[in-house]
Write a protein that holds these residues in place. Structure first.
Motif, PDB file in Angstrom:
ATOM      1  N   PRO A  59       0.830  -1.205   0.000  1.00 23.34           N
ATOM      2  CA  PRO A  59       0.000   0.000   0.000  1.00 23.34           C
ATOM      3  C   PRO A  59       0.873   1.268   0.000  1.00 23.34           C
ATOM      4  O   PRO A  59       1.982   1.265   0.517  1.00 23.34           O
ATOM      5  CB  PRO A  59      -0.806  -0.102   1.292  1.00 23.34           C
ATOM      6  N   VAL A  60       0.329   2.320  -0.587  1.00 25.66           N
ATOM      7  CA  VAL A  60       1.056   3.580  -0.743  1.00 25.66           C
ATOM      8  C   VAL A  60       0.310   4.681  -0.009  1.00 25.66           C
ATOM      9  O   VAL A  60      -0.914   4.788  -0.116  1.00 25.66           O
ATOM     10  CB  VAL A  60       1.215   3.952  -2.233  1.00 25.66           C
ATOM     11  N   VAL A  61       1.076   5.513   0.723  1.00 22.58           N
ATOM     12  CA  VAL A  61       0.494   6.662   1.401  1.00 22.58           C
ATOM     13  C   VAL A  61       1.040   7.933   0.745  1.00 22.58           C
ATOM     14  O   VAL A  61       2.208   8.004   0.386  1.00 22.58           O
ATOM     15  CB  VAL A  61       0.812   6.648   2.920  1.00 22.58           C
ATOM     16  N   HIS A  62       0.119   8.905   0.548  1.00 21.45           N
ATOM     17  CA  HIS A  62       0.502  10.217   0.000  1.00 21.45           C
ATOM     18  C   HIS A  62       0.379  11.244   1.113  1.00 21.45           C
ATOM     19  O   HIS A  62      -0.703  11.454   1.655  1.00 21.45           O
ATOM     20  CB  HIS A  62      -0.408  10.620  -1.162  1.00 21.45           C
ATOM     21  N   LEU A  63       1.482  11.930   1.434  1.00 20.27           N
ATOM     22  CA  LEU A  63       1.492  12.897   2.530  1.00 20.27           C
ATOM     23  C   LEU A  63       1.839  14.282   1.980  1.00 20.27           C
ATOM     24  O   LEU A  63       2.859  14.434   1.287  1.00 20.27           O
ATOM     25  CB  LEU A  63       2.525  12.496   3.583  1.00 20.27           C
ATOM     26  N   LEU A  81       2.939  22.101  -1.501  1.00 16.91           N
ATOM     27  CA  LEU A  81       4.012  22.336  -2.450  1.00 16.91           C
ATOM     28  C   LEU A  81       4.448  21.037  -3.109  1.00 16.91           C
ATOM     29  O   LEU A  81       5.229  21.057  -4.046  1.00 16.91           O
ATOM     30  CB  LEU A  81       5.206  22.985  -1.734  1.00 16.91           C
ATOM     31  N   GLY A  82       3.954  19.932  -2.566  1.00 16.34           N
ATOM     32  CA  GLY A  82       4.320  18.639  -3.125  1.00 16.34           C
ATOM     33  C   GLY A  82       3.755  17.536  -2.265  1.00 16.34           C
ATOM     34  O   GLY A  82       2.971  17.755  -1.341  1.00 16.34           O
ATOM     35  N   LEU A  83       4.155  16.298  -2.589  1.00 15.21           N
ATOM     36  CA  LEU A  83       3.666  15.128  -1.868  1.00 15.21           C
ATOM     37  C   LEU A  83       4.835  14.218  -1.541  1.00 15.21           C
ATOM     38  O   LEU A  83       5.747  14.032  -2.356  1.00 15.21           O
ATOM     39  CB  LEU A  83       2.649  14.354  -2.713  1.00 15.21           C
ATOM     40  N   LEU A  84       4.808  13.660  -0.326  1.00 16.72           N
ATOM     41  CA  LEU A  84       5.730  12.606   0.056  1.00 16.72           C
ATOM     42  C   LEU A  84       5.003  11.287  -0.163  1.00 16.72           C
ATOM     43  O   LEU A  84       4.000  11.001   0.480  1.00 16.72           O
ATOM     44  CB  LEU A  84       6.141  12.771   1.527  1.00 16.72           C
ATOM     45  N   CYS A  85       5.485  10.479  -1.112  1.00 19.87           N
ATOM     46  CA  CYS A  85       4.824   9.219  -1.481  1.00 19.87           C
ATOM     47  C   CYS A  85       5.675   8.054  -0.976  1.00 19.87           C
ATOM     48  O   CYS A  85       6.847   7.935  -1.346  1.00 19.87           O
ATOM     49  CB  CYS A  85       4.673   9.121  -2.995  1.00 19.87           C
ATOM     50  N   LEU A  86       5.087   7.215  -0.147  1.00 24.55           N
ATOM     51  CA  LEU A  86       5.807   6.097   0.462  1.00 24.55           C
ATOM     52  C   LEU A  86       4.997   4.815   0.353  1.00 24.55           C
ATOM     53  O   LEU A  86       3.786   4.812   0.576  1.00 24.55           O
ATOM     54  CB  LEU A  86       6.097   6.389   1.937  1.00 24.55           C
TER      55      LEU A  86
END
Length: 776
Positions: free
Chosen positions: A490-494, A503-508
């Motif tokens: 699963p992927v989380v978008h922060l 300003l952007g997204l941290l995708c993990l």
């Protein structure tokens, strides 16, 4: 050779005059018999003066003079006639004749008088032309000054208003020159009120309370005000007022230069805010954090380090990092491994506290670099080992996910050389968590276009990233619980946000089957918030630095052009000084001194900007030969007795070191005269080198010593003081003969001895440098 046009209807007079005037060889005479013919000659040839009879057929001498003056031709004009009526003399002089010489009498005396009259008229005209040309050039310099500048006379009337002032205020010079009653304040404050120039012209009056005083000395006031406005917007202005002197040497008025420093003040606030914010993050960190310079000495620590070592921050800074441990050699090996590899993790060390107690820690180190990517030192964390890992050099995840993530992100903010490098390092810190499979950062620009920041091994995100287009500007990230990466995780978008917009997204991608029950989710949210806040701050800092670089470039261009203009003006002033004598020579000498003062101001401004670069850490120190630096400055003082024996000493400095010796030699000559004797000596003491400059002049006044011990900047010994501080040294002042202050001065400057190896960057802020200890 003076070229003279002689007009007379009598040929014998023309021939006789030519014979007498050309005998000395200093004059060349051209003759004609009518004013009409003379007007034609003046159109086609150049003459230095005209000698004209009064009564001639057709146009007489007075009418001839009137024609010349009406045409704007200011050529010197001498009436040489047999007519001696008083009304003719008066009319000739009223029309602009320089002299009236009557024919008749003894020829030798008569023509000697005529020759002297011509010589005086030509010299006076040439001097006036030179003065006008000099004034024109000075006026051009005034109008091309980069700062908005105006001048008033002693009555308060505006007498000058340059182009920069017109551009800043929107008020044309023609509208305000000649006005009084504080009209010059209205464009800034919407009312007529006293300004800085008024406090300068009337020393008994206080500087208006709306100003914050920066510097005040006889003939000069520098202050700032935040109560002004331009084009309806509140601004912060920097203002400098200086006295204006007339030809007689007396005060004729005052000049005030104004600069809008609103952006600079805002940038300073942001830099201070960023520093405070970063400092707060470092202090709040639960583990000891240490910044180590290229000399392996500690440059900064947090409260946790104080608690670990039992020593205060002030006592730790400047000490050897390796001396904190029971095995200094092992600590030094860890340091050099960081320098070589870029990072070290989980290196076991034992800290020895101030009370003699010991404590095992794991050393984590990473290099930090300057804006050019050059290594400047090591950033270290000292963690407690986890149970079961002692002695193995290996440990599991230290603390909670939040502690681990914050540790890496804060370290990245300190060590990264750019905002982009910070994003990469912060992403790596988050990906080090064992449950994170891969990731990337999607960054939006101002147009909504996305770009991707990732590490080499970040997981199969290529199919996910295109679907993230369109979320820019929203502080809420798309819910991604159902999104899976290429491995099925699963992927989380922060969201990376500045508090208002994303300003952007941290995708993990997370190696857990169900994100809804993932316990580290909150830690990742906080990590993303921290990354976003630090990224915004670093980007603003870089924008501020870019603006400063542009401003510095503009300064260099303006300073270069202004220096050329002042040099040209000085050249003309020197010519005038050679051409005239008497009272005119005194005026010319004063003008020359004023222009030379302008040259000195420009030189000091350039020096101060370079000092600022050193303080801000953008200029590196290097090995400099004292012999080369001192001998080069001695060469700039020909005819002055300066004794110096070569020492072979090499110190840490830069190309500004010569300014120290130039200012000291210049002060000796200025206050003692060209007959002064100067002695320069060098003494080495351990890791320090002291240069002593002595002269046999009148000594250094107590007032100057007081200024040197204050925060006054920008002239003479103050520049020597500031440069010595930037090089890690200091200044001492004493009497050449102890106890006899009027028999000469002795100024000592200490430098750090160069020992090879690192090219050390000072990296100090203005607050760090402060005012160095000055021994008087």
């Amino acid at each position: 050779m003076m070229r003279i046009l002689h007009v007379d209807d009598e040929s014998l007079i023309l021939e006789l005059t030519q014979l007498f005037l050309e005998r000395t060889g200093e004059m060349q005479i051209t003759s004609c018999t009518s004013a009409e013919e003379a007007l034609g000659l003046i159109e086609t040839a150049e003459f230095d003066a005209v000698i004209s009879d009064y009564e001639m057929p057709g146009m007489n001498g007075i009418d001839f003079l009137f024609e010349l003056r009406s045409a704007g031709i200011p050529i010197p004009f001498i009436i040489f006639t047999g007519r001696g009526r008083e009304e003719v003399v008066i009319e000739a002089l009223n029309q602009g004749a320089d002299f009236y010489i009557q024919k008749g009498g003894e020829a030798k005396s008569q023509f000697a008088e005529l020759r002297n009259a011509v010589r005086r008229a030509v010299e006076k005209h040439r001097f006036e032309q030179e003065v006008r040309e000099s004034e024109r050039r000075i006026t051009e310099i005034f109008h091309h000054l980069p700062d908005a500048t105006f001048a008033i006379d002693c009555s308060g009337k505006v007498i000058a208003w340059n182009r920069a002032m017109e551009a800043m205020t929107g008020v044309a010079a023609g509208e305000i020159i000649g006005t009084g009653a504080h009209a010059y304040a209205r464009p800034f404050y919407d009312v007529s009120r006293p300004s800085l120039v008024d406090a300068l012209l009337h020393p008994d009056e206080e500087v208006p309370s709306s100003y914050t005083l920066v510097q005040r000395e006889p003939g000069l006031i520098i202050a700032e005000t935040a109560e002004a406005s331009l084009n309806g917007e509140q601004v912060v202005l920097w203002a400098k007022a200086t006295l204006l002197y007339g030809e007689d040497g007396n005060v004729a008025g005052a000049i005030e230069s104004v600069r809008d420093i609103t952006a600079q003040k805002q940038a300073e606030k942001e830099v201070i805010s960023a520093g405070e914010y970063r400092r707060t993050l470092i202090e709040a960190h639960i583990d000891p954090l240490v910044t180590i310079g290229p000399d392996r000495r500690i440059s900064d620590v947090n409260a946790a380090t104080e608690a670990l070592t039992g020593r205060t921050r002030d006592t730790l800074i400047g000490t050897e990092f390796c001396a904190l441990f029971t095995d200094p050699v092992g600590a030094e090996e860890a340091y050099w491994k960081v320098i070589a590899d870029g990072t070290v993790r989980e290196h076991p060390l034992v800290v020895r506290g101030v009370d003699g107690g010991i404590r095992s820690v794991l050393f984590y180190g990473t290099v930090y670099r300057d804006g050019e990517g050059e290594t400047r030192g090591v950033f270290a964390e000292l963690h407690d080992p986890l149970p079961g890992g002692e002695g193995s050099g290996e440990c599991g995840t230290i603390g909670s996910p939040l502690a681990e993530a914050v540790s890496g992100i804060v370290a990245a903010s300190v060590t990264a050389g750019s905002a982009d490098a910070f994003l990469k390092a912060a992403l790596e810190a988050v990906q080090d968590l064992p449950e994170i499979g891969g990731g990337c950062i999607v960054r939006y620009d101002e147009h909504g276009t996305l770009s991707v920041v990732r590490q080499e091994d970040c997981g199969p995100f290529d199919e996910i990233v295109p679907g993230l287009q369109g979320y820019e500007g929203s502080p809420v990230a798309p819910f991604a619980e159902e999104t899976r990466d290429g491995r099925g995780d699963p992927v989380v978008h922060l969201p990376l946000t500045d508090g208002e917009e994303a300003l952007g997204l941290l995708c993990l991608s997370v190696r857990v089957p169900d994100l809804s029950v993932y316990e580290g989710h909150v830690a990742l949210d906080l990590s993303a918030d921290l990354i976003g806040a630090l990224y915004v701050q670093m980007r603003r800092n870089r924008e501020g630095e870019a603006a400063e670089r542009i401003a510095a470039l503009h300064f260099d261009i303006v300073a270069h052009d202004l220096a050329n203009a002042v040099s040209a003006a000085l050249g003309y002033a020197d010519l005038i000084d050679e051409m005239v004598d008497g009272e005119a020579r005194i005026v010319a000498e004063k003008m020359t001194r004023a222009i030379r003062k302008g040259q000195e101001v420009i030189r000091n401004l350039k020096t101060l900007r370079k000092i600022g670069e050193i303080r801000n850490g953008t200029a590196a120190l290097q090995e400099v030969s004292l012999d080369a630096a001192i001998k080069n400055e001695i060469s700039h003082f020909p005819g002055i007795e300066i004794a110096y024996a070569e020492s072979g000493a090499v110190v840490l400095a830069d190309d500004l070191i010569g300014e120290i010796f130039w200012n000291l030699f210049d002060n000796s000559v200025r206050y003692s005269g060209k007959g002064v004797s100067i002695l320069v000596g060098v003494r080495e003491d351990g890791d320090r080198v002291e240069v002593m400059v002595e002269d046999d002049g009148p000594g250094i006044p107590e007032k100057i010593c007081e200024d040197l011990s204050s925060k006054v900047r920008g002239h003479g010994l103050c520049i020597v003081r500031d440069l010595a501080a930037c090089y890690g040294g200091g200044v001492s002042i004493g009497d050449r003969v102890p106890g006899r202050p009027r028999e000469g001065a002795a100024v000592g400057i200490t430098f750090r001895k160069a020992e090879g190896g690192w090219s050390s960057s000072v990296g100090l802020s203005g607050e760090d440098v402060g005012v160095p200890e000055t021994r008087v």
